[in-house]
Design a protein around this motif. Sequence first.
Motif, PDB file in Angstrom:
ATOM      1  N   PRO A 182       0.824  -1.216   0.000  1.00  0.00           N
ATOM      2  CA  PRO A 182       0.000   0.000   0.000  1.00  0.00           C
ATOM      3  C   PRO A 182       0.854   1.261   0.000  1.00  0.00           C
ATOM      4  CG  PRO A 182      -0.906  -1.619   1.519  1.00  0.00           C
ATOM      5  CD  PRO A 182       0.433  -2.159   1.065  1.00  0.00           C
ATOM      6  N   LEU A 183       0.458   2.225  -0.844  1.00  0.00           N
ATOM      7  CA  LEU A 183       1.254   3.427  -1.085  1.00  0.00           C
ATOM      8  C   LEU A 183       0.462   4.672  -0.717  1.00  0.00           C
ATOM      9  CD1 LEU A 183       3.844   4.685  -2.343  1.00  0.00           C
ATOM     10  CD2 LEU A 183       2.702   4.553  -4.568  1.00  0.00           C
ATOM     11  N   LEU A 184       1.108   5.582   0.036  1.00  0.00           N
ATOM     12  CA  LEU A 184       0.500   6.864   0.404  1.00  0.00           C
ATOM     13  C   LEU A 184       1.365   7.993  -0.145  1.00  0.00           C
ATOM     14  CD1 LEU A 184       0.112   4.820   3.060  1.00  0.00           C
ATOM     15  CD2 LEU A 184      -1.030   6.847   3.968  1.00  0.00           C
ATOM     16  N   PRO A 185       1.029   8.571  -1.304  1.00  0.00           N
ATOM     17  CA  PRO A 185       1.797   9.701  -1.839  1.00  0.00           C
ATOM     18  C   PRO A 185       1.353  11.022  -1.201  1.00  0.00           C
ATOM     19  CG  PRO A 185       0.650   8.430  -3.571  1.00  0.00           C
ATOM     20  CD  PRO A 185       0.025   8.108  -2.266  1.00  0.00           C
ATOM     21  N   VAL A 186       2.306  11.771  -0.668  1.00  0.00           N
ATOM     22  CA  VAL A 186       2.040  13.059  -0.029  1.00  0.00           C
ATOM     23  C   VAL A 186       2.665  14.154  -0.880  1.00  0.00           C
ATOM     24  CG1 VAL A 186       2.386  14.475   2.025  1.00  0.00           C
ATOM     25  CG2 VAL A 186       1.959  12.015   2.262  1.00  0.00           C
ATOM     26  N   SER A 187       1.905  15.180  -1.162  1.00  0.00           N
ATOM     27  CA  SER A 187       2.320  16.217  -2.104  1.00  0.00           C
ATOM     28  C   SER A 187       3.403  17.132  -1.538  1.00  0.00           C
ATOM     29  CB  SER A 187       1.109  17.059  -2.510  1.00  0.00           C
ATOM     30  OG  SER A 187       1.512  18.161  -3.275  1.00  0.00           O
ATOM     31  N   THR A 188       4.604  17.058  -2.140  1.00  0.00           N
ATOM     32  CA  THR A 188       5.650  18.061  -1.904  1.00  0.00           C
ATOM     33  C   THR A 188       6.342  18.382  -3.225  1.00  0.00           C
ATOM     34  OG1 THR A 188       7.351  16.405  -1.373  1.00  0.00           O
ATOM     35  CG2 THR A 188       6.083  17.295   0.470  1.00  0.00           C
ATOM     36  N   GLY A 189       5.640  18.196  -4.348  1.00  0.00           N
ATOM     37  CA  GLY A 189       6.240  18.387  -5.657  1.00  0.00           C
ATOM     38  C   GLY A 189       5.527  19.429  -6.491  1.00  0.00           C
ATOM     39  N   THR A 190       5.716  19.337  -7.824  1.00  0.00           N
ATOM     40  CA  THR A 190       5.154  20.316  -8.746  1.00  0.00           C
ATOM     41  C   THR A 190       3.831  19.834  -9.318  1.00  0.00           C
ATOM     42  OG1 THR A 190       7.384  20.994  -9.350  1.00  0.00           O
ATOM     43  CG2 THR A 190       5.619  21.681 -10.809  1.00  0.00           C
ATOM     44  N   ASN A 191       3.893  18.819 -10.188  1.00  0.00           N
ATOM     45  CA  ASN A 191       2.665  18.225 -10.704  1.00  0.00           C
ATOM     46  C   ASN A 191       2.122  17.289  -9.634  1.00  0.00           C
ATOM     47  OD1 ASN A 191       2.933  19.429 -13.273  1.00  0.00           O
ATOM     48  ND2 ASN A 191       1.973  17.631 -14.183  1.00  0.00           N
ATOM     49  N   ASN A 192       0.981  17.625  -9.071  1.00  0.00           N
ATOM     50  CA  ASN A 192       0.447  16.863  -7.957  1.00  0.00           C
ATOM     51  C   ASN A 192      -0.965  16.392  -8.271  1.00  0.00           C
ATOM     52  OD1 ASN A 192       2.692  17.148  -6.055  1.00  0.00           O
ATOM     53  ND2 ASN A 192       2.173  19.303  -6.108  1.00  0.00           N
ATOM     54  N   VAL A 220      -6.431  -1.688  10.494  1.00  0.00           N
ATOM     55  CA  VAL A 220      -7.499  -1.692   9.481  1.00  0.00           C
ATOM     56  C   VAL A 220      -7.063  -2.658   8.382  1.00  0.00           C
ATOM     57  CG1 VAL A 220      -8.200   0.685   9.969  1.00  0.00           C
ATOM     58  CG2 VAL A 220      -6.526   0.243   8.170  1.00  0.00           C
ATOM     59  N   GLU A 221      -8.029  -3.231   7.713  1.00  0.00           N
ATOM     60  CA  GLU A 221      -7.737  -4.194   6.655  1.00  0.00           C
ATOM     61  C   GLU A 221      -7.302  -3.454   5.394  1.00  0.00           C
ATOM     62  OE1 GLU A 221      -9.899  -7.872   4.221  1.00  0.00           O
ATOM     63  OE2 GLU A 221     -10.980  -6.774   5.795  1.00  0.00           O
ATOM     64  N   ALA A 222      -6.101  -3.733   4.923  1.00  0.00           N
ATOM     65  CA  ALA A 222      -5.556  -3.013   3.773  1.00  0.00           C
ATOM     66  C   ALA A 222      -6.454  -3.130   2.548  1.00  0.00           C
ATOM     67  CB  ALA A 222      -4.151  -3.521   3.453  1.00  0.00           C
ATOM     68  N   ALA A 223      -7.021  -4.293   2.317  1.00  0.00           N
ATOM     69  CA  ALA A 223      -7.855  -4.496   1.131  1.00  0.00           C
ATOM     70  C   ALA A 223      -9.086  -3.600   1.142  1.00  0.00           C
ATOM     71  CB  ALA A 223      -8.275  -5.962   1.041  1.00  0.00           C
ATOM     72  N   ALA A 224      -9.540  -3.197   2.334  1.00  0.00           N
ATOM     73  CA  ALA A 224     -10.753  -2.395   2.445  1.00  0.00           C
ATOM     74  C   ALA A 224     -10.496  -0.903   2.271  1.00  0.00           C
ATOM     75  CB  ALA A 224     -11.422  -2.652   3.794  1.00  0.00           C
TER      76      ALA A 224
END
Length: 328
Positions: free
Chosen positions: A122-132, A155-159
Amino acid sequence: MGAHIGLIVNPAAGRDIRRLTGGASVVDNYAKRRVAECVLEGLEVVPDPPTALLMPDTAGIAASAAEEISGVETDLLDCSPDGTAADTRRAAARFSEEADAIVVLGGDGTSRDTALECGDVPLLPVSTGTNNVVPTAVDGTVAGAAAALVATGAVEAAAVTYRHDMVEARTKSDETVTGLASVELSNRSFVGTRAMLDPEDLTGGVVSRANPADIGLSSVAGATDSLAPDEPGVIGLRLVDPDTAPRTVRAIVAPGVVAEIGIEEGYRLTDGESMTVDVEEGVVGADGERELEVVGETVEFRAADRGPRLVSIEAVFDAAGTGVFENG
């Protein structure tokens, strides 16, 4: 063995030429370090916080953030950064085997480089860039807390995750450019500063999501159609001069840049369909950055095979409820 989260901080994100030519804000290394510290602090939302594995970077952001944190165990990956996208990809590949969730601080490019190597983590991208388009403008503490809840199984990742499609362009000579939100074709003859700057350069491409509130080609597509990030299929666009186009839209093509765009064709591509373009001279880009110079090529645009599992932060806290946060 306890849970682990991977943390990637790209020191180059949010530092390109669009700070000078458009309205993109500057995200300096101090700000990135503070966000990284907040991510680590957020891990303490669970009683037994996951260990944080950090990608070392040329600016020392990760190392400095780790030094400021006492309530969470941290560990820097044993690798030497060289200041390129390869740092992110190497770290993501390690995290695909060692982490239960990944938080990435950067823009669409950093998120794409992570997505190419992180597998099903599971991936959580947090905005600190240009194209967001993909990264979320969320407080780092909230992102860290969400990552901890997913990584520890509270928490269940699939959910609380969804599959985000990716897109790609492949030349007849078998060179490939992969994008998370979009792959674009411009009529420029060289990569240059990499950042897509002039909307008049754009001649088309494909997007995996379309919303007028997005930025770049996804915003152009969103002015004519709607495509959710987890919705199957992609949208292909062929763009022309707005003065001669059968249809025009106004779209947010870059931070601080709204332009009238001429659309010759726009259509859904599903079930393995592709859009083919003959290119005399141009550049193929991904997620707002020029990547590959092409001359005398046929370029095929289509959906990529598989995208990352993105975490819905709102869904995480909805699934957690109030009981997870009670001490007894």
